[in-house]
Enzyme design. Structure first.
Site, PDB file in Angstrom:
ATOM      1  CD1 TRP A  99      -2.419  -2.093   1.588  1.00  0.00           C
ATOM      2  CD2 TRP A  99      -3.066  -0.911  -0.203  1.00  0.00           C
ATOM      3  NE1 TRP A  99      -3.479  -2.742   1.000  1.00  0.00           N
ATOM      4  CE2 TRP A  99      -3.896  -2.046  -0.082  1.00  0.00           C
ATOM      5  CE3 TRP A  99      -3.285  -0.031  -1.255  1.00  0.00           C
ATOM      6  CZ2 TRP A  99      -4.935  -2.314  -0.987  1.00  0.00           C
ATOM      7  CZ3 TRP A  99      -4.319  -0.290  -2.159  1.00  0.00           C
ATOM      8  CH2 TRP A  99      -5.128  -1.417  -2.021  1.00  0.00           C
ATOM      9  CG  ASP A 169      -3.085   4.439   4.420  1.00  0.00           C
ATOM     10  OD1 ASP A 169      -4.049   4.142   5.156  1.00  0.00           O
ATOM     11  OD2 ASP A 169      -2.900   3.922   3.294  1.00  0.00           O
ATOM     12  CE  LYS A 193      -8.092  -2.947   3.696  1.00  0.00           C
ATOM     13  NZ  LYS A 193      -7.320  -2.052   2.855  1.00  0.00           N
TER      14      LYS A 193
END
Ligand SMILES: *Cc1c(COP(=O)(O)O)cnc(C)c1O
Length: 360
Positions: A99, A169, A193
Site C-alpha cells: 500500500w 495512512d 477494514k
C-alpha cells in the site's frame, strides 16, 4: 468466522442494529437508506460519530474530523495535491509494503517526491530501523503507512522529525489502540477494514496544516471544502457513516474504549502468532518478529502442496477469508477489532491441530 483482509468483519450487535435500521430507524421510523443527508437526524449522526471519535482517540480541539469518499486511494492523491504542489522542498515517503508503494506514484504527479526507504528489495519483510532513515528537515510532509495490511508489518512508534508535518495512512489499524493524534498533521483511514463498511474515509486534519493547502484545486478535492461544509458538501455516504457511528458506540459501550480494545487485540494476535511459531515445520510467518502487525498475520505453508488441504479444512470449520492478498499469495488472518478473542483462539487452536495432523 470472517478473517477477511477487507472489507472486514463487523460486530454482530452492530449488524443487528444495521439490519433493523435498513427496515426502519428507531428514531425516525424510516429506512436509513432513504434518509435525507440534509435531515436533522443525519446531522446528529455526523456530530455523534465525530464526538465519539474525539473521545475514543482523544483528538485535540485544533483538529477537524472529516468523513469523505474515494477511499484511501484518493487520499494518496489528495495529500500531494493539497500540500506538495508547488512546494520547493518536496515530500518524503516511506515505502514499506504494497500500500505505501502506491502513494509516491501519485505524489510524483504533483511535485518533488523522495522515497527515503524502500522495502521491496527485502520483500517487505521488515520496517526500517531509525538509523536507516535520513529525513528532510524542510519537507512539505513525511508520509507513511502505520500498518501494512498485505504483508502484516506495523510501526510500533511513528517515524519522522519534529517540525516536519506527519501524514499517515492508518486504514488497517486506526481504532485498534490509542494513538497520540497530536503527533500527526493528517491521518486517514477508509472504514472498510477496522471502522465500518466501505464507502466512507475518515480524515483527521490539523487546522494549522489545513491552512497550508494550495489554491486552485477542484472543489471536492480541497480539504477546506469538507471542513467548511462539515462533511456534508454533496451527498455523503449516509449509510456507511451511520454504521461507522454504531461502531464508535460499540467501542465505547461494549468494548470500553481503546485501552481495552488494544489489550484484546494484543491477546488475539499473540495467540495466533504463538500457534505459527510453535510449528515452524508447517508455517512460515512473513514479517520479521519485531515488526509483526497485531491486525494482519501473513504466513505461508512451508509445503505449498498442503495449501489445498488447508483451504478445505478451514472452510469445513467455518473459518473464512484466510486467503492472502493477490500480490503476495499464501495466507493472512486479519484480526480486526470485530474479531473476538474467542474467534482468534479458535483459529489459533485449529492452526495447531492442522500442523499436528500434517506431522502425523
Ligand atoms: C486497503 C488499503 C488501502 C486501499 O484503500 P481503498 O479504500 O480501497 O482505496 C490503502 N491503504 C491501506 C493501508 C490499505 O490497507
Amino acid at each position: 468466522m470472517n478473517f477477511s483482509g477487507g472489507p472486514g468483519a463487523l460486530p454482530a450487535s452492530v449488524l443487528r442494529q444495521t439490519r433493523d435500521a435498513i427496515e426502519a430507524l428507531p428514531e425516525t421510523g424510516l429506512s436509513v437508506l432513504g434518509m435525507s443527508h440534509r435531515s436533522a437526524w443525519f446531522r446528529g449522526v455526523l456530530d455523534e460519530a465525530e464526538q465519539n471519535l474525539r473521545q475514543l482517540l482523544q483528538i485535540p480541539d485544533n483538529y477537524r474530523v472529516l468523513f469523505m469518499q474515494g477511499g484511501s486511494s484518493l487520499q494518496f492523491s489528495m495529500l500531494p495535491m493539497n500540500f506538495l504542489r508547488g512546494h520547493a522542498a518536496g515530500a518524503d515517503y516511506l515505502v514499506t509494503g504494497y500500500w505505501s508503494a502506491k502513494a509516491p506514484t501519485e505524489a510524483r504527479l504533483e511535485g518533488i517526491t523522495r522515497v527515503l526507504w524502500d522495502g521491496a528489495p527485502s520483500a517487505y519483510k521488515r520496517l526500517p530501523r531509525a538509523d536507516e532513515l535520513q529525513f528532510s528537515p524542510g519537507a512539505a510532509y513525511l508520509h507513511y503507512v502505520s500498518n501494512e495490511t498485505v504483508e502484516g508489518l506495523e510501526f510500533k512508534a511513528p517515524p519522522g522529525l519534529p517540525g516536519v508535518p506527519l501524514a499517515c495512512d492508518m486504514s488497517s489499524n486506526l481504532l485498534a489502540a490509542p494513538i497520540d493524534v497530536g503527533r500527526y498533521d493528517l491521518i486517514y483511514a477508509h472504514a472498510q477494514k477496522n471502522l465500518g463498511p466501505s464507502g466512507v474515509t475518515l480524515v483527521i486534519l490539523k487546522d494549522e496544516f489545513a491552512n497550508r493547502a494550495g489554491t486552485g484545486l477542484p472543489t471536492l478535492l480541497d480539504y477546506r471544502t469538507h471542513i467548511a461544509a462539515r462533511s456534508n458538501y454533496n451527498t455523503p455516504p449516509v449509510f456507511a457513516i451511520y454504521v461507522l457511528m454504531l461502531i464508535t458506540r460499540w467501542l465505547r459501550d461494549e468494548i470500553g474504549g481503546l485501552d481495552a480494545m488494544a489489550a484484546l487485540n494484543q491477546r488475539k494476535s499473540e495467540s495466533v502468532y504463538a500457534a505459527l511459531d510453535a510449528h515452524p515445520e508447517t508455517y512460515v510467518p512473513h514479517a520479521d518478529r519485531v515488526d509483526r502487525s497485531r491486525m494482519n498475520v501473513a504466513f505461508k505453508l512451508r509445503d505449498a502442496r498442503r495449501d489445498h488441504a488447508f483451504a478445505t479444512a478451514a472452510k469445513a470449520l467455518g473459518i473464512h477469508g484466510l486467503e492472502g492478498h493477490r500480490s503476495l499469495g499464501g495466507w493472512r488472518a486479519s484480526l480486526y477489532n470485530a474479531i473476538s478473542l474467542a474467534e482468534a483462539q479458535t483459529l489459533a487452536q485449529w492452526l495447531q491441530d492442522f500442523a499436528c495432523e500434517a506431522g502425523a
